[in-house]
Design a protein around this motif. Structure first.
Motif, short mmCIF file in Angstrom:
data_model
loop_
_atom_site.label_atom_id
_atom_site.label_comp_id
_atom_site.label_asym_id
_atom_site.label_seq_id
_atom_site.Cartn_x
_atom_site.Cartn_y
_atom_site.Cartn_z
N HIS A 8 -47.81 17.29 20.40
CA HIS A 8 -49.03 18.08 20.49
C HIS A 8 -48.99 19.23 19.50
O HIS A 8 -47.97 19.89 19.33
CB HIS A 8 -49.20 18.65 21.90
CG HIS A 8 -49.47 17.61 22.93
ND1 HIS A 8 -50.69 16.98 23.05
CD2 HIS A 8 -48.68 17.07 23.88
CE1 HIS A 8 -50.64 16.10 24.02
NE2 HIS A 8 -49.43 16.14 24.55
N THR A 9 -50.11 19.45 18.83
CA THR A 9 -50.20 20.55 17.87
C THR A 9 -50.75 21.81 18.53
O THR A 9 -50.61 22.90 17.98
CB THR A 9 -51.09 20.17 16.67
OG1 THR A 9 -52.37 19.77 17.17
CG2 THR A 9 -50.47 19.02 15.89
N LYS A 10 -51.39 21.64 19.69
CA LYS A 10 -51.95 22.78 20.41
C LYS A 10 -51.22 22.94 21.73
O LYS A 10 -50.67 21.99 22.28
CB LYS A 10 -53.43 22.56 20.68
CG LYS A 10 -54.25 22.48 19.41
CD LYS A 10 -55.68 22.25 19.72
CE LYS A 10 -56.45 22.14 18.40
NZ LYS A 10 -57.85 21.85 18.62
N THR A 11 -51.26 24.16 22.26
CA THR A 11 -50.60 24.41 23.54
C THR A 11 -51.39 23.74 24.67
O THR A 11 -52.57 23.41 24.51
CB THR A 11 -50.49 25.92 23.83
OG1 THR A 11 -51.81 26.44 24.02
CG2 THR A 11 -49.77 26.65 22.73
N GLU A 14 -54.49 25.72 25.43
CA GLU A 14 -55.56 25.51 24.45
C GLU A 14 -56.27 24.18 24.71
O GLU A 14 -57.50 24.10 24.64
CB GLU A 14 -55.00 25.52 23.03
CG GLU A 14 -54.56 26.87 22.55
CD GLU A 14 -53.83 26.82 21.22
OE1 GLU A 14 -53.89 27.83 20.49
OE2 GLU A 14 -53.21 25.78 20.91
N ARG A 15 -55.51 23.15 25.02
CA ARG A 15 -56.10 21.84 25.30
C ARG A 15 -56.96 21.89 26.56
O ARG A 15 -58.05 21.29 26.60
CB ARG A 15 -55.01 20.76 25.41
CG ARG A 15 -54.30 20.52 24.09
CD ARG A 15 -53.41 19.28 24.10
NE ARG A 15 -52.55 19.13 25.26
CZ ARG A 15 -51.30 19.57 25.35
NH1 ARG A 15 -50.76 20.22 24.33
NH2 ARG A 15 -50.58 19.35 26.43
N GLU A 18 -60.25 23.66 25.68
CA GLU A 18 -61.13 22.78 24.92
C GLU A 18 -61.77 21.74 25.83
O GLU A 18 -62.96 21.43 25.70
CB GLU A 18 -60.36 22.09 23.80
CG GLU A 18 -60.02 23.01 22.66
CD GLU A 18 -59.18 22.32 21.59
OE1 GLU A 18 -58.86 21.12 21.74
OE2 GLU A 18 -58.86 22.99 20.60
#
Length: 76
Positions: A8-11, A14-15, A18
């Motif tokens: 994963h590039t986002k925490t 954050e996911r 979104e």
């Protein structure tokens, strides 16, 4: 069978944020009072709640929610 890995590039938070935004945007496109809109709004609230719980669990000074604290103090 080999397990597929995903980096994963986002925490996680954050996911979740979104996801909540996507559900709210989809709910806005539904007619007011429709079952689909209510389900989408429910999923958005669930994502927001999960984010709050995750933030609480990851905090260095993990404290119980105020509502729970009030219930426990009333039993003493």
């Amino acid at each position: 069978m080999q397990r597929r890995r995903f980096k994963h590039t986002k925490t996680f938070e954050e996911r979740l944020a979104e996801e909540a935004m996507r559900f709210k945007e989809a709910a806005e496109k539904q007619p007011a009072g429709s079952h689909a809109r209510e389900l989408l709004l429910k999923r958005a609230r669930q994502a927001e709640t999960a984010s709050h719980i995750n933030r609480w669990l990851s905090s260095p000074e993990m404290q119980p929610p105020k509502a729970l604290e009030n219930l426990l103090s009333g039993q003493e």
